[in-house]
Design a protein around this motif. Structure first.
Motif, short mmCIF file in Angstrom:
data_model
loop_
_atom_site.label_atom_id
_atom_site.label_comp_id
_atom_site.label_asym_id
_atom_site.label_seq_id
_atom_site.Cartn_x
_atom_site.Cartn_y
_atom_site.Cartn_z
N GLU A 182 0.82 -1.21 0.00
CA GLU A 182 0.00 0.00 0.00
C GLU A 182 0.85 1.26 0.00
OE1 GLU A 182 -3.24 0.34 -0.32
OE2 GLU A 182 -3.53 -1.81 -0.52
N ARG A 203 -2.92 10.62 0.07
CA ARG A 203 -3.25 9.19 0.16
C ARG A 203 -2.24 8.45 1.03
NH1 ARG A 203 -2.76 4.92 -4.77
NH2 ARG A 203 -3.60 3.10 -3.68
N TRP A 217 -17.32 -0.38 -4.44
CA TRP A 217 -15.89 -0.35 -4.11
C TRP A 217 -15.05 -0.82 -5.28
CZ3 TRP A 217 -12.15 -4.22 -3.45
CH2 TRP A 217 -10.95 -3.81 -2.85
N LEU A 218 -15.51 -1.84 -6.00
CA LEU A 218 -14.79 -2.31 -7.18
C LEU A 218 -14.82 -1.27 -8.29
CD1 LEU A 218 -15.92 -6.07 -7.28
CD2 LEU A 218 -13.68 -5.18 -6.68
N ASN A 239 -15.05 1.99 -8.00
CA ASN A 239 -14.14 3.08 -7.62
C ASN A 239 -12.68 2.67 -7.84
OD1 ASN A 239 -16.28 4.70 -6.88
ND2 ASN A 239 -16.22 4.00 -4.71
N SER A 240 -12.36 1.43 -7.52
CA SER A 240 -10.98 0.97 -7.71
C SER A 240 -10.63 0.91 -9.19
CB SER A 240 -10.81 -0.42 -7.07
OG SER A 240 -11.06 -0.38 -5.70
N TYR A 286 -10.07 4.38 -10.43
CA TYR A 286 -8.80 4.93 -9.94
C TYR A 286 -7.63 4.42 -10.78
CZ TYR A 286 -4.69 5.47 -6.99
OH TYR A 286 -3.42 5.74 -6.55
N PHE A 287 -7.59 3.14 -11.03
CA PHE A 287 -6.47 2.57 -11.80
C PHE A 287 -6.52 2.99 -13.26
CE2 PHE A 287 -6.37 -0.46 -8.19
CZ PHE A 287 -5.02 -0.34 -7.88
#
Length: 304
Positions: free
Chosen positions: A224, A262, A290-291, A293-294, A297-298
């Motif tokens: 992380e 972050r 959540w998926l 948003n991920s 983001y990527f």
């Protein structure tokens, strides 16, 4: 305990031997009184012969007979062996037993038609002393022999008893932070040692689990932390590769600030997790959101 038994036996035997000799002296005093006082018509020489023949002499034996005036009679006495106080005490108490130096003394009052007489006999119990010395040597030998045997048996039993403890101790010494998978051998017996080994194995299970969780935590935390750091380093390297205009510098700084924020959030969460007193507030989340948003983001990260 053995010493107490030995000492008790010795003193009981000594007391019994002393009492037996006192009884023997009293019996000799009674026999002497009967020989000298009941045979009124026998001459003194004949009485002495009877005494020598029928009363065997003890080591250092002295016999005296005193009349009511405390004068020695019947037996020739070159000196008066006992004081009037002792004689009167025997006359008043009817008997007397005491020790004078190494000699035991027994006295009795003998009442006869000729008057009241006091008979005192003293002698040294040489045979009793010899028996006591022999008993002392025997008891000392038994005591020392028992100590040696008990020491050897104690060493053998202690070694046999402590051998499993030494084995467990050796197994524990072989377990390090890198060998937490090892365990102490515990049998199915319900004794203290096997219970201790089983509890120690449970402790090792908890430690191994804690180490695994720690390794997983460090790996996840490193991953992380590495992502925003890699992004920050990459953007700075790109912007420094050539001259940029003001807008490009501003865009890179904003992106860097976002990644730094972050990174700060990740560090704060890690510190929160490392605090044992911290409370974890569980809440429901939408996995699909959540998926999404991920993924978004990527995508932004790959586009930039």
């Amino acid at each position: 305990m053995m010493l107490l038994v030995v000492v008790t036996v010795y003193f009981l035997f000594q007391r019994s031997s002393t009492e037996d000799f006192y009884r023997e002296l009293q019996e000799r005093a009674r026999i002497a009184a009967e020989v000298y006082l009941e045979a009124d018509e026998i001459s003194t020489e004949a009485l002495q012969k009877i005494h020598d023949q029928f009363i065997a002499s003890l080591p250092g034996e002295t016999i005296r007979i005193y009349d009511n005036t405390n004068r020695p009679v019947f037996i020739p006495a070159p000196n008066n062996n006992w004081t009037p106080d002792i004689i009167n005490q025997v006359r008043n108490d009817k008997s007397l037993l005491y020790i004078e130096s190494k000699r035991q003394v027994a006295g009795i009052r003998y009442d006869d038609n000729q008057g009241s007489f006091v008979v005192l006999v003293s002698a040294e119990d040489m045979a009793g002393h010899e028996r006591l010395q022999q008993l002392f040597r025997i008891l000392t030998g038994i005591f020392l022999g028992q100590l040696i045997i008990q020491f050897l048996l104690g060493q053998w039993f202690a070694g046999k008893t402590l051998r499993p403890v030494q084995r467990v101790n050796q197994q524990v010494n072989n377990i390090t932070a890198n060998d937490l998978h090892l365990r102490v051998h515990a049998e199915d017996k319900k004794d203290e040692l096997n219970t201790l080994a089983a509890n120690f194995n449970l402790l090792l299970d908890r430690l191994e689990h804690a180490f695994d969780v720690q390794k997983m935590f460090v790996a996840n935390a490193s991953h992380e932390l590495m992502t925003p750091l890699t992004t920050i380093i990459g953007e700075i390297e790109v912007v420094l590769s050539r001259e940029r205009d003001k807008l490009e510098y501003k865009s890179v700084l904003e992106s860097t600030l976002t990644e730094a924020g972050r990174l700060q959030s990740i560090v704060e969460n890690l510190l929160h997790l490392s605090n044992p007193a911290s409370e974890m507030n569980a809440s429901e989340i939408r996995v699909d959101e959540w998926l999404d948003n991920s993924i978004d983001y990527f995508r932004r990260e790959s586009a930039s």
